[in-house]
Design a protein around this motif. Structure first.
Motif, short mmCIF file in Angstrom:
data_model
loop_
_atom_site.label_atom_id
_atom_site.label_comp_id
_atom_site.label_asym_id
_atom_site.label_seq_id
_atom_site.Cartn_x
_atom_site.Cartn_y
_atom_site.Cartn_z
N GLU A 204 0.84 -1.19 0.00
CA GLU A 204 0.00 0.00 0.00
C GLU A 204 0.88 1.25 0.00
N LEU A 205 0.49 2.24 -0.76
CA LEU A 205 1.22 3.50 -0.84
C LEU A 205 0.81 4.40 0.32
N THR A 206 1.72 4.57 1.29
CA THR A 206 1.49 5.46 2.42
C THR A 206 2.77 6.27 2.65
N GLU A 207 2.72 7.21 3.58
CA GLU A 207 3.89 8.03 3.87
C GLU A 207 5.03 7.21 4.44
N GLN A 208 4.72 6.05 5.01
CA GLN A 208 5.75 5.20 5.62
C GLN A 208 6.25 4.10 4.69
N SER A 209 5.71 4.02 3.48
CA SER A 209 6.03 2.89 2.61
C SER A 209 7.50 2.86 2.21
N VAL A 210 8.06 1.65 2.24
CA VAL A 210 9.42 1.43 1.73
C VAL A 210 9.29 0.77 0.36
N ASP A 211 10.32 0.89 -0.46
CA ASP A 211 10.27 0.30 -1.79
C ASP A 211 10.27 -1.22 -1.73
N LEU A 212 9.58 -1.81 -2.67
CA LEU A 212 9.47 -3.26 -2.74
C LEU A 212 10.83 -3.93 -2.88
N VAL A 246 4.59 -1.27 2.07
CA VAL A 246 5.48 -1.47 0.93
C VAL A 246 4.85 -0.89 -0.33
N LYS A 247 5.67 -0.26 -1.18
CA LYS A 247 5.18 0.27 -2.44
C LYS A 247 6.02 -0.24 -3.59
N ILE A 248 5.41 -0.34 -4.76
CA ILE A 248 6.11 -0.71 -5.98
C ILE A 248 6.56 0.57 -6.66
N PRO A 249 7.86 0.78 -6.88
CA PRO A 249 8.31 1.98 -7.60
C PRO A 249 7.68 2.02 -8.99
N VAL A 254 2.23 6.81 -13.33
CA VAL A 254 1.28 5.75 -12.96
C VAL A 254 1.43 5.49 -11.47
N ASP A 255 0.34 5.53 -10.73
CA ASP A 255 0.45 5.39 -9.27
C ASP A 255 -0.07 4.07 -8.73
N SER A 256 -0.61 3.20 -9.62
CA SER A 256 -1.11 1.93 -9.10
C SER A 256 -1.23 0.92 -10.22
N LEU A 257 -1.37 -0.34 -9.82
CA LEU A 257 -1.60 -1.46 -10.73
C LEU A 257 -2.83 -2.22 -10.25
N ASN A 258 -3.43 -3.00 -11.14
CA ASN A 258 -4.46 -3.92 -10.70
C ASN A 258 -3.90 -4.78 -9.58
N VAL A 259 -4.72 -5.09 -8.58
CA VAL A 259 -4.21 -5.80 -7.41
C VAL A 259 -3.59 -7.15 -7.75
N VAL A 261 -2.06 -7.93 -10.57
CA VAL A 261 -0.77 -7.66 -11.22
C VAL A 261 0.25 -7.25 -10.17
N ALA A 262 -0.15 -6.35 -9.28
CA ALA A 262 0.75 -5.91 -8.21
C ALA A 262 1.18 -7.10 -7.35
N ALA A 263 0.24 -7.99 -7.09
CA ALA A 263 0.58 -9.18 -6.30
C ALA A 263 1.64 -10.02 -6.98
N ALA A 264 1.51 -10.23 -8.29
CA ALA A 264 2.48 -11.04 -9.01
C ALA A 264 3.87 -10.42 -8.95
N VAL A 265 3.94 -9.10 -9.12
CA VAL A 265 5.22 -8.39 -9.04
C VAL A 265 5.84 -8.58 -7.65
N ALA A 266 5.01 -8.42 -6.63
CA ALA A 266 5.50 -8.51 -5.25
C ALA A 266 5.91 -9.93 -4.89
N PHE A 267 5.14 -10.92 -5.32
CA PHE A 267 5.48 -12.31 -5.04
C PHE A 267 6.87 -12.65 -5.59
N TRP A 268 7.13 -12.19 -6.80
CA TRP A 268 8.42 -12.47 -7.41
C TRP A 268 9.55 -11.77 -6.67
N GLN A 269 9.35 -10.48 -6.38
CA GLN A 269 10.41 -9.70 -5.75
C GLN A 269 10.70 -10.19 -4.33
N LEU A 270 9.69 -10.65 -3.64
CA LEU A 270 9.84 -11.00 -2.22
C LEU A 270 10.00 -12.50 -1.99
#
Length: 273
Positions: A204-212, A246-249, A254-259, A261-270
């Motif tokens: 989620e994009l918040t003021e405390q978010s760190v990059d994925l 956590v946020k995806i750079p 563009v400020d967001s992705l379909n959930v 799609v974002a999940a697939a990106v995050a699963f791979w990175q993490l």
């Protein structure tokens, strides 16, 4: 021709009560039908039916047009006591309301619900769906999670049912092979995970978010990734129960992705390092 194919029950009446599960009953109604404890669900397409059976799902009946009978003969032979309903393309379409171009359908008994503890036991990566109510997104998340090393999925009370027809179809049957459980006390469960060595991270994009791609995230031994509903995102009360945001750079404003799609990106990175 196998015994199962030769014993197929020919349908001619669209209102035949024996195939009501394929026509008149909604997914919600199916959960309360036939099996008092679990209900039933529908597996749609020959591939999905086979994957469900391979994962140990119990069939109540099979439903397919004449032209698909021979291709499923081995399945019928393996389940000789399960009725096989068949008919012309026109008859089957009049029952279901759509053209059966994906092969077989099957009504199957819903499995025993898993506990949260059984999903977390031995896991290193889990997805946590926070009121993800769209069946297409749930199915797509299951498919990506299965292919990218996630060990299980927990769903909040208002998240969509993975055993709804569309979720099953979009997941390509991976909902049968990836452990999942419904969570009754959502925020308390997330807090309990943090107390037992899990890092709970909200995408989620918040003021405390760190990059994925922060290397400390993938290095966590046990990581739970919280995914929110399309549009609204992770709910505030859920964010409060998480250890990190956590946020995806992103690029080009563009400020967001379909959930999903974002999940697939995050699963791979993490994935675990």
């Amino acid at each position: 021709m196998s015994d199962g194919v030769s014993a197929a029950i020919e349908l001619s009446d669209p209102s035949d009560p024996r195939v009501a599960a394929y026509s008149t009953l909604s997914d919600a109604a199916l959960r309360r039908t036939t099996d008092a404890e679990h209900g039933i669900f529908l597996a749609e397409s020959s591939v999905v039916v086979r994957r469900a059976l391979a994962a140990g799902m119990r069939p109540a009946s099979f439903f397919l047009a004449h032209r698909y009978l021979d291709s499923m003969a081995d399945v019928f032979a393996a389940h000789p006591d399960v009725p096989v309903y068949t008919g012309t393309d026109e008859t089957m379409q009049s029952i279901t309301g759509f053209h059966l171009h994906r092969g077989a359908l099957a009504a199957m008994y819903r499995p025993q619900a898993r506990s949260v503890a059984s999903v977390l036991d031995g896991a290193r990566r889990v997805a946590l769906l926070d009121d993800v109510a769209d069946h297409t997104n749930v199915g797509a998340i299951f498919r990506s999670a299965t292919g990218m090393g996630v060990d299980g999925i927990l769903l909040s009370p208002r998240s969509a049912d993975p055993l709804y027809r569309r979720a099953i179809r979009v997941s390509m049957g991976t909902v049968f092979s990836l452990p999942w459980a419904r969570v009754e006390h959502w925020e308390d469960t997330l807090a309990g995970m943090s107390d037992t060595g899990w890092t709970v991270a909200a995408l989620e994009l918040t003021e405390q978010s760190v990059d994925l791609d922060d290397p400390t995230l993938a290095a966590r031994d046990r990581l739970g990734l919280v995914l929110g509903a399309e549009g609204t995102g992770v709910r505030p009360e859920t964010l409060d129960a998480c250890d990190v945001h956590v946020k995806i750079p992103m690029y080009r404003d563009v400020d967001s992705l379909n959930v999903s799609v974002a999940a697939a990106v995050a699963f791979w990175q993490l994935r675990p390092v």
